[in-house]
Motif scaffolding. Structure first.
Motif: not given
Length: 139
Positions: A125-135
């Motif tokens: 979940v944390v990885e996903h939020i980091l990878n898609h921060y701009g979205y």
């Protein structure tokens, strides 16, 4: 009492001290940055196979957080994204940051259940939020 911190004090030069203090602060909160009420929803969302649907679901969950949680997450993750930009020097990749912060930012209300399994999903979940921060946090 209001404690005044002297950030010029030499003990703050070690980045591990600062990071440890931040993690401790986040861990000691009465409720994690991702409230207990949202834990299972985030875990369910990260398991969604369809990438576009998973992305929308996680973005909507972040948007549904109470304002203080949402705004703190936005600032914290913006900073963590900056840390990752310097991964060549600091060896903190997206995966490393997720491993360090996943269990601190998202944890179940009770420690029952499969902790090892939870940890994998917490980190994802944390990885996903980091990878898609701009979205997730469009400015």
């Amino acid at each position: 009492p209001d404690e005044q911190l002297d950030l010029d004090d030499g003990r703050w030069e070690d980045i591990h001290v600062v990071t440890g203090a931040l993690k401790l602060f986040l861990r000691e909160l009465p409720e994690p940055l991702v409230p207990f009420s949202h834990f299972d929803k985030f875990i369910a969302a990260i398991k969604i196979q369809d990438q576009a649907m998973r992305g929308r679901c996680i973005r909507d969950l972040v948007l549904s957080l109470p304002p203080a949680h949402h705004d703190t997450m936005k600032v914290l993750f913006r900073h963590l994204c900056r840390v990752i930009e310097h991964k060549e020097e600091n060896r903190m990749s997206v995966q490393s940051v997720a491993i360090v912060f996943g269990p601190t930012l998202l944890r179940p209300a009770s420690e029952e259940g499969n902790m090892a399994m939870h940890m994998v999903f917490q980190n994802q979940v944390v990885e996903h939020i980091l990878n898609h921060y701009g979205y997730i946090f469009p400015d």
